[in-house]
Design a protein around this motif. Structure first.
Motif, PDB file in Angstrom:
ATOM      1  N   TRP A   1       0.829  -1.198   0.000  1.00  0.00           N
ATOM      2  CA  TRP A   1       0.000   0.000   0.000  1.00  0.00           C
ATOM      3  C   TRP A   1       0.864   1.249   0.000  1.00  0.00           C
ATOM      4  N   ALA A   2       0.445   2.245  -0.768  1.00  0.00           N
ATOM      5  CA  ALA A   2       1.104   3.547  -0.760  1.00  0.00           C
ATOM      6  C   ALA A   2       0.457   4.379   0.340  1.00  0.00           C
ATOM      7  N   SER A   3       1.272   5.047   1.122  1.00  0.00           N
ATOM      8  CA  SER A   3       0.772   5.928   2.173  1.00  0.00           C
ATOM      9  C   SER A   3       1.065   7.361   1.766  1.00  0.00           C
ATOM     10  N   ALA A   4       0.043   8.206   1.791  1.00  0.00           N
ATOM     11  CA  ALA A   4       0.184   9.607   1.362  1.00  0.00           C
ATOM     12  C   ALA A   4       0.829   9.682  -0.024  1.00  0.00           C
ATOM     13  N   PRO A   5       0.203   9.060  -1.026  1.00  0.00           N
ATOM     14  CA  PRO A   5       0.831   8.960  -2.350  1.00  0.00           C
ATOM     15  C   PRO A   5       1.074  10.298  -3.043  1.00  0.00           C
TER      16      PRO A   5
ATOM     17  N   ALA B   1      -3.903   2.523  -2.111  1.00  0.00           N
ATOM     18  CA  ALA B   1      -3.286   3.702  -1.514  1.00  0.00           C
ATOM     19  C   ALA B   1      -4.136   4.222  -0.367  1.00  0.00           C
ATOM     20  N   LEU B   2      -3.466   4.708   0.648  1.00  0.00           N
ATOM     21  CA  LEU B   2      -4.118   5.362   1.770  1.00  0.00           C
ATOM     22  C   LEU B   2      -3.990   6.863   1.536  1.00  0.00           C
ATOM     23  N   LEU B   3      -5.117   7.525   1.406  1.00  0.00           N
ATOM     24  CA  LEU B   3      -5.059   8.958   1.163  1.00  0.00           C
ATOM     25  C   LEU B   3      -6.232   9.636   1.830  1.00  0.00           C
ATOM     26  N   SER B   4      -6.142  10.937   1.941  1.00  0.00           N
ATOM     27  CA  SER B   4      -7.232  11.714   2.510  1.00  0.00           C
ATOM     28  C   SER B   4      -7.707  12.712   1.464  1.00  0.00           C
TER      29      SER B   4
ATOM     30  N   ASN C   1       2.193  12.866  -1.326  1.00  0.00           N
ATOM     31  CA  ASN C   1       3.183  13.506  -0.468  1.00  0.00           C
ATOM     32  C   ASN C   1       2.700  14.883  -0.005  1.00  0.00           C
TER      33      ASN C   1
END
Length: 93
Positions: A12-16, A57-60, A18
């Motif tokens: 998983w990508a975290s804060a893809p 991906a984990l994103l907001s 950035n």
């Protein structure tokens, strides 16, 4: 990442994006090259979503519209590897 996925692991990508910094690297012309008629955010997420071996991906997002844009970027077909490699070369330059 490809080897991890091949071994059955999820990657998983975290804060893809950035914190939004990557969006600044994708000009409107590059966004059009990546995925015609897409916003810079959608084009950037399309590159992330097309990363070989990536599970997700984990994103907001700050609005429902931003969530829909992100979801759409991940639901579209992946960018083909030769184009993805060209995009990466442009971003490294």
């Amino acid at each position: 990442m490809v080897e991890a996925a091949g071994a059955g692991l999820e990657v998983w990508a975290s804060a893809p994006l950035n914190g939004g910094e990557l969006i600044d690297l994708v000009t409107s012309d590059l966004a059009e090259f990546i995925r015609p008629s897409s916003s810079q955010v959608a084009a950037t997420l399309a590159v992330v979503a097309s990363t070989p071996g990536l599970t997700g991906a984990l994103l907001s997002a700050s609005t429902a519209a931003h969530w829909r844009e992100a979801l759409n970027a991940f639901q579209r077909p992946a960018i083909q590897l030769p184009l993805l490699q060209d995009i990466c070369r442009v971003l490294r330059a």
